[in-house]
Design a protein around this motif. Structure first.
Motif, short mmCIF file in Angstrom:
data_model
loop_
_atom_site.label_atom_id
_atom_site.label_comp_id
_atom_site.label_asym_id
_atom_site.label_seq_id
_atom_site.Cartn_x
_atom_site.Cartn_y
_atom_site.Cartn_z
N SER A 1 112.02 -83.93 9.88
CA SER A 1 113.42 -84.34 9.74
C SER A 1 113.68 -85.74 10.27
O SER A 1 114.72 -86.34 9.97
N PHE A 2 112.74 -86.28 11.05
CA PHE A 2 112.90 -87.64 11.61
C PHE A 2 112.27 -88.71 10.73
O PHE A 2 112.51 -89.90 10.92
N HIS A 3 111.41 -88.31 9.81
CA HIS A 3 110.60 -89.27 9.05
C HIS A 3 111.43 -90.37 8.39
O HIS A 3 111.13 -91.56 8.53
N ALA A 4 112.43 -89.98 7.62
CA ALA A 4 113.17 -90.96 6.82
C ALA A 4 113.87 -92.00 7.69
O ALA A 4 113.73 -93.21 7.47
N ALA B 1 109.22 -86.85 3.54
CA ALA B 1 110.65 -86.76 3.77
C ALA B 1 111.11 -85.31 3.66
O ALA B 1 110.38 -84.45 3.15
N SER B 2 112.34 -85.04 4.11
CA SER B 2 112.89 -83.68 4.01
C SER B 2 113.27 -83.32 2.59
O SER B 2 113.23 -82.15 2.21
N ASN B 3 113.65 -84.34 1.80
CA ASN B 3 114.13 -84.08 0.44
C ASN B 3 114.02 -85.37 -0.39
O ASN B 3 113.65 -86.43 0.13
N THR B 4 114.37 -85.27 -1.67
CA THR B 4 114.21 -86.41 -2.58
C THR B 4 115.19 -87.54 -2.28
O THR B 4 114.84 -88.71 -2.49
N ILE C 1 115.74 -76.87 11.68
CA ILE C 1 116.35 -78.15 12.09
C ILE C 1 115.39 -79.30 11.81
O ILE C 1 115.79 -80.41 11.49
N PHE C 2 114.10 -79.01 11.92
CA PHE C 2 113.08 -80.05 11.76
C PHE C 2 112.49 -80.07 10.34
O PHE C 2 111.45 -80.68 10.11
N SER C 3 113.14 -79.41 9.39
CA SER C 3 112.68 -79.36 7.99
C SER C 3 111.24 -78.85 7.90
O SER C 3 110.40 -79.42 7.21
N ASN C 4 111.01 -77.73 8.58
CA ASN C 4 109.66 -77.19 8.68
C ASN C 4 109.51 -75.89 7.90
O ASN C 4 110.43 -75.42 7.24
N THR D 1 105.95 -84.63 -6.10
CA THR D 1 105.67 -83.58 -5.12
C THR D 1 106.95 -83.16 -4.41
O THR D 1 107.22 -81.96 -4.25
N ALA D 2 107.75 -84.14 -3.98
CA ALA D 2 109.02 -83.84 -3.31
C ALA D 2 109.97 -83.09 -4.24
O ALA D 2 110.70 -82.19 -3.80
#
Length: 331
Positions: free
Chosen positions: A74-77, A97-100, A171-174, A308-309
């Motif tokens: 969730s922090f990547h972007a 990323a969490s999403n597109t 919360i962490f998009s895991n 992929t996303a």
């Protein structure tokens, strides 16, 4: 010399540094962590003097060329965008990323600032995966791709004790699809491109993430069957089925061996010897791109990462797996 900083102080970062140090022009210059204690402790292992607890200060540093991000998904972007806005090249752990929507913003930032952004999906750079691509024509018309990535997480024991670590926290998009399923999806995209349709099933945990699941990707004249898990273990190999034979891959998430099994019963070993720390190949690709002033990988390209996303997002929508990051981006 390419001066790296690392964001994140876990085992994967240690593996990244170990692999990077095998490359001549790799230099670990700084460590970032949200806490000073962790940053100092980690930096001491590698005789690194520079630490950061403020990402904006790291981004502004003129002593850093590139950053490896291994923080929670969730922090990547946000972290990548901040760094790229200040001219830093970014190698970001999978899923990027969490999403597109987040990925679109990351790609746009990379292009605007003329920096390299690459998803750290290591398997697509393995010599044995390259051998699979070279030899796939030998099995004739492809009819099915089957991939299994099921590995029991040591953190699941803690989960069963009532302790929800990052791995199983939405919360962490895991969850299993983001962590293990992607190992099956990305190679399929690299080999076969974008599917016509995506069907998904998931087994949910009480925390709100998926513990395991399966996907069916439909292509024009073939399909891809995928299963993944973080709460069960499987040793089933992955396979690519053609009309003249099949390619058998020992572990799609950590490829070490590949063989062609022909219809007449003969077997051809197409394995290529690889570095023990197989993160070496993605780092080598990333560094070569920087040295050659290239701003996108042809293997882990923007297109492959985006497809992929999109597959992951379609699957999550179908099963109802929603992250806080989705709501923040209006998804």
């Amino acid at each position: 010399m390419i001066r790296f900083a690392v964001v994140g102080t876990n085992w994967i970062t240690e593996s990244f540094i170990d692999a990077g140090q095998k490359l001549e022009d790799f230099s670990l210059h700084a460590v970032y962590s949200r806490t000073e204690e962790k940053a100092k402790e980690f930096a001491k292992k590698y005789q690194v003097e520079t630490i950061y607890t403020d990402l904006s200060e790291l981004a502004k540093s003129n002593q850093i060329d590139a950053v490896y991000i291994a923080s929670p998904n969730s922090f990547h972007a946000k972290q990548a965008i901040t760094l790229m806005e200040h001219g830093k090249h970014v190698l970001c752990e999978k899923p990027i990323a969490s999403n597109t929507k987040e990925l679109e913003a990351m790609i746009q930032t990379a292009k605007e600032n003329q920096v390299l952004l690459m998803e750290a999906m290591k398997t697509t750079f393995f010599p044995t995966f390259e051998s699979i691509k070279r030899n796939i024509n030998k099995i004739g018309k492809i009819r099915r791709y089957f991939a299994s990535s099921c590995k029991y997480s040591s953190r699941y024991d803690k989960y069963k004790e009532g302790i929800v670590l990052n791995t199983f926290n939405p919360i962490f998009s895991n969850g299993a699809l983001m962590d293990m399923g992607i190992y099956c999806i990305y190679p399929a995209v690299t080999l076969f491109g974008e599917p016509i349709s995506v069907k998904a099933n998931s087994v949910f945990l009480e925390s709100g993430v998926d513990g395991e699941g399966s996907l069916l990707l439909q292509y024009e004249d073939m399909d891809a069957v995928i299963m993944y898990s973080k709460i069960t273990e499987s040793s089933i190999p992955s396979e690519i089925h053609g009309e003249n034979g099949r390619i058998v891959i020992d572990k799609i998430h950590d490829i070490e061996k590949a063989e062609i099994h022909y219809l007449d019963g003969t077997i051809e070993d197409i394995t290529v010897p690889q570095e023990k720390n197989n993160m070496y190949y993605e780092i080598n690709e990333f560094m070569n791109l920087i040295k050659n002033h290239q701003l996108e990988s042809t293997v882990n390209s923007y297109e492959h990462s985006m497809i992929t996303a999109q597959i992951i997002e379609k699957a999550r929508k179908e099963v109802g797996l929603i992250y806080p990051a989705d709501k923040e981006n209006g998804i």
